[in-house]
Design a protein around this motif. Structure first.
Motif, PDB file in Angstrom:
ATOM      1  N   LYS A  36      13.629  10.993  11.918  1.00 52.10           N
ATOM      2  CA  LYS A  36      14.364   9.918  11.520  1.00 52.10           C
ATOM      3  C   LYS A  36      13.795   8.405  11.663  1.00 52.10           C
ATOM      4  O   LYS A  36      13.939   7.387  11.093  1.00 52.10           O
ATOM      5  CB  LYS A  36      15.776  10.132  12.362  1.00 52.10           C
ATOM      6  N   LEU A  37      13.210   8.388  13.052  1.00 51.15           N
ATOM      7  CA  LEU A  37      12.591   7.226  13.356  1.00 51.15           C
ATOM      8  C   LEU A  37      11.439   6.839  12.340  1.00 51.15           C
ATOM      9  O   LEU A  37      11.328   5.459  11.934  1.00 51.15           O
ATOM     10  CB  LEU A  37      11.741   7.217  14.679  1.00 51.15           C
ATOM     11  N   GLU A  39      11.097   7.528   9.227  1.00 52.21           N
ATOM     12  CA  GLU A  39      11.842   7.138   8.037  1.00 52.21           C
ATOM     13  C   GLU A  39      12.526   5.726   8.252  1.00 52.21           C
ATOM     14  O   GLU A  39      12.374   4.805   7.324  1.00 52.21           O
ATOM     15  CB  GLU A  39      13.089   7.892   7.842  1.00 52.21           C
ATOM     16  N   HIS A  40      13.067   5.222   9.400  1.00 49.89           N
ATOM     17  CA  HIS A  40      13.477   4.113   9.646  1.00 49.89           C
ATOM     18  C   HIS A  40      12.423   2.966   9.618  1.00 49.89           C
ATOM     19  O   HIS A  40      12.527   1.745   9.191  1.00 49.89           O
ATOM     20  CB  HIS A  40      14.234   4.099  11.109  1.00 49.89           C
ATOM     21  N   TYR A  41      11.346   3.387  10.492  1.00 50.96           N
ATOM     22  CA  TYR A  41      10.110   2.320  10.368  1.00 50.96           C
ATOM     23  C   TYR A  41       9.797   2.233   9.239  1.00 50.96           C
ATOM     24  O   TYR A  41       9.235   0.865   8.603  1.00 50.96           O
ATOM     25  CB  TYR A  41       8.767   2.932  11.393  1.00 50.96           C
TER      26      TYR A  41
END
Length: 59
Positions: A36-37, A39-41
């Motif tokens: 998830k991190l 993807e967020h970055y």
């Protein structure tokens, strides 16, 4: 503009490192978190890239 490009580079590195950690994690919770991190970055990097492109066309 240099600051934005440096920030873009940092975000891309963070995204790739989080993706790698997600692939290597044996714990499902950590794997999901780091995926998830990553993807967020990636989304943040795309936004900075758009801002750089918009700033370049305005000049």
């Amino acid at each position: 503009m240099k600051d934005m490009k440096a920030q873009l580079e940092k975000l891309l590195i963070e995204a790739s490192e989080c993706a790698l950690i997600a692939k290597l994690a044996t714990d499902k919770t950590k794997r999901d978190l780091f995926a998830k991190l990553a993807e967020h970055y990636g989304v943040l990097a795309a936004e900075v890239q758009k801002a750089i492109e918009n700033a370049a066309t305005e000049q």
